[in-house]
Design a protein around this motif. Structure first.
Motif, PDB file in Angstrom:
ATOM      1  N   GLY A   1     -26.463   0.425  21.536  1.00 18.59           N
ATOM      2  CA  GLY A   1     -25.401  -0.444  22.017  1.00 18.59           C
ATOM      3  C   GLY A   1     -25.801  -1.908  22.057  1.00 18.59           C
ATOM      4  N   TRP A   2     -26.873  -2.257  21.361  1.00 18.86           N
ATOM      5  CA  TRP A   2     -27.342  -3.638  21.335  1.00 18.86           C
ATOM      6  C   TRP A   2     -26.533  -4.439  20.320  1.00 18.86           C
ATOM      7  N   ASN A   3     -26.438  -5.738  20.541  1.00 18.86           N
ATOM      8  CA  ASN A   3     -25.723  -6.619  19.627  1.00 18.86           C
ATOM      9  C   ASN A   3     -26.681  -7.142  18.562  1.00 18.86           C
ATOM     10  N   PRO A   4     -26.393  -6.856  17.288  1.00 20.82           N
ATOM     11  CA  PRO A   4     -27.266  -7.349  16.224  1.00 20.82           C
ATOM     12  C   PRO A   4     -27.037  -8.837  15.964  1.00 20.82           C
ATOM     13  N   ALA A   5     -28.093  -9.498  15.546  1.00 21.66           N
ATOM     14  CA  ALA A   5     -28.028 -10.896  15.138  1.00 21.66           C
ATOM     15  C   ALA A   5     -29.035 -11.096  14.014  1.00 21.66           C
ATOM     16  N   ILE A   6     -28.787 -12.097  13.203  1.00 21.56           N
ATOM     17  CA  ILE A   6     -29.651 -12.377  12.068  1.00 21.56           C
ATOM     18  C   ILE A   6     -30.089 -13.829  12.150  1.00 21.56           C
TER      19      ILE A   6
ATOM     20  N   TYR B   1     -33.284 -20.364  12.593  1.00 26.54           N
ATOM     21  CA  TYR B   1     -31.869 -20.706  12.472  1.00 26.54           C
ATOM     22  C   TYR B   1     -31.030 -19.444  12.632  1.00 26.54           C
ATOM     23  N   MET B   2     -29.941 -19.563  13.374  1.00 26.74           N
ATOM     24  CA  MET B   2     -29.021 -18.437  13.525  1.00 26.74           C
ATOM     25  C   MET B   2     -28.151 -18.343  12.274  1.00 26.74           C
ATOM     26  N   TRP B   3     -28.021 -17.134  11.740  1.00 26.14           N
ATOM     27  CA  TRP B   3     -27.108 -16.890  10.626  1.00 26.14           C
ATOM     28  C   TRP B   3     -25.780 -16.478  11.247  1.00 26.14           C
ATOM     29  N   LYS B   4     -24.815 -17.355  11.173  1.00 24.26           N
ATOM     30  CA  LYS B   4     -23.508 -17.138  11.786  1.00 24.26           C
ATOM     31  C   LYS B   4     -23.702 -16.899  13.283  1.00 24.26           C
ATOM     32  N   LEU B   5     -22.760 -16.256  13.916  1.00 18.75           N
ATOM     33  CA  LEU B   5     -22.896 -15.879  15.320  1.00 18.75           C
ATOM     34  C   LEU B   5     -23.465 -14.475  15.399  1.00 18.75           C
ATOM     35  N   PRO B   6     -24.026 -14.070  16.543  1.00 18.82           N
ATOM     36  CA  PRO B   6     -24.429 -12.664  16.672  1.00 18.82           C
ATOM     37  C   PRO B   6     -23.235 -11.759  16.388  1.00 18.82           C
ATOM     38  N   LEU B   7     -23.507 -10.590  15.902  1.00 16.96           N
ATOM     39  CA  LEU B   7     -22.449  -9.638  15.534  1.00 16.96           C
ATOM     40  C   LEU B   7     -22.056  -8.817  16.770  1.00 16.96           C
ATOM     41  N   PHE B   8     -21.471  -9.492  17.754  1.00 15.00           N
ATOM     42  CA  PHE B   8     -21.131  -8.863  19.029  1.00 15.00           C
ATOM     43  C   PHE B   8     -20.260  -7.627  18.817  1.00 15.00           C
TER      44      PHE B   8
ATOM     45  N   THR C   1     -22.004  -3.238   7.452  1.00 16.35           N
ATOM     46  CA  THR C   1     -21.662  -4.640   7.704  1.00 16.35           C
ATOM     47  C   THR C   1     -22.893  -5.430   8.122  1.00 16.35           C
ATOM     48  N   ILE C   2     -23.704  -4.848   8.984  1.00 11.26           N
ATOM     49  CA  ILE C   2     -24.918  -5.515   9.463  1.00 11.26           C
ATOM     50  C   ILE C   2     -25.905  -5.711   8.315  1.00 11.26           C
ATOM     51  N   LEU C   3     -26.109  -4.671   7.522  1.00 13.29           N
ATOM     52  CA  LEU C   3     -27.010  -4.777   6.370  1.00 13.29           C
ATOM     53  C   LEU C   3     -26.491  -5.803   5.360  1.00 13.29           C
ATOM     54  N   ALA C   4     -25.178  -5.838   5.159  1.00 10.44           N
ATOM     55  CA  ALA C   4     -24.588  -6.798   4.220  1.00 10.44           C
ATOM     56  C   ALA C   4     -24.795  -8.235   4.705  1.00 10.44           C
ATOM     57  N   GLU C   5     -24.703  -8.470   6.009  1.00 14.46           N
ATOM     58  CA  GLU C   5     -24.934  -9.810   6.543  1.00 14.46           C
ATOM     59  C   GLU C   5     -26.396 -10.227   6.367  1.00 14.46           C
TER      60      GLU C   5
ATOM     61  N   ASN D   1     -36.512 -18.197   2.506  1.00 11.34           N
ATOM     62  CA  ASN D   1     -36.753 -18.053   3.938  1.00 11.34           C
ATOM     63  C   ASN D   1     -37.040 -16.620   4.354  1.00 11.34           C
ATOM     64  N   HIS D   2     -37.740 -16.498   5.484  1.00 10.94           N
ATOM     65  CA  HIS D   2     -37.867 -15.201   6.137  1.00 10.94           C
ATOM     66  C   HIS D   2     -36.532 -14.913   6.826  1.00 10.94           C
ATOM     67  N   VAL D   3     -36.130 -13.661   6.824  1.00  8.66           N
ATOM     68  CA  VAL D   3     -34.902 -13.245   7.506  1.00  8.66           C
ATOM     69  C   VAL D   3     -35.280 -12.143   8.476  1.00  8.66           C
ATOM     70  N   ARG D   4     -34.843 -12.287   9.728  1.00  8.47           N
ATOM     71  CA  ARG D   4     -35.145 -11.241  10.700  1.00  8.47           C
ATOM     72  C   ARG D   4     -33.873 -10.741  11.355  1.00  8.47           C
ATOM     73  N   LEU D   5     -33.946  -9.490  11.749  1.00  8.19           N
ATOM     74  CA  LEU D   5     -32.853  -8.801  12.435  1.00  8.19           C
ATOM     75  C   LEU D   5     -33.247  -8.638  13.891  1.00  8.19           C
TER      76      LEU D   5
END
Length: 118
Positions: A44-49, A63-70, A77-81, A92-96
């Motif tokens: 139930g956690w909110n993903p963010a990239i 840097y935040m990629w868009k807003l968190p995926l609340f 959808t999360i993997l696509a973002e 760049n490094h990208v972290r989830l």
């Protein structure tokens, strides 16, 4: 008693740097990343990239990629973002991240794409 393995990591060698606990494990393939996203969603956690340049990974905010995926529960959808962030910033490094609302902290955090050093 077994010998501890030393991971040579230095500020001068960008390729040697480690990030979070998962960096000391073998690289995650797409299926393992998917399982981590499923875990984040299941909790139930909110993903963010987030993303950053390799040379700034340790001494700058990412840097935040868009807003968190609340409230996002669709793994695709999360993997696509995450992939879209990587395509937009291939160097760049990208972290989830999985934000735990109740603990008001990160419940999970992992680099899913490593950028190419400059």
């Amino acid at each position: 008693m077994s010998e501890m393995q030393d991971y040579s990591s230095s500020l001068e060698d960008v390729n040697s740097r480690k990030f979070e606990t998962f960096s000391y494990l073998p690289a995650m393939d797409a299926e393992r990343i998917r399982k981590q996203v499923e875990y984040i969603v299941g909790k139930g956690w909110n993903p963010a990239i987030e993303h950053t340049e390799p040379e700034n990974a340790f001494d700058h905010f990412w840097y935040m990629w868009k807003l968190p995926l609340f409230g996002e529960t669709d793994v695709e959808t999360i993997l696509a973002e995450a992939e879209a962030c990587h395509k937009a910033h291939p160097e760049n490094h990208v972290r989830l991240i999985g934000y735990d609302n109740y603990a008001q902290s990160k419940g999970a955090e992992m680099v899913v794409y490593r950028g190419k050093p400059v």
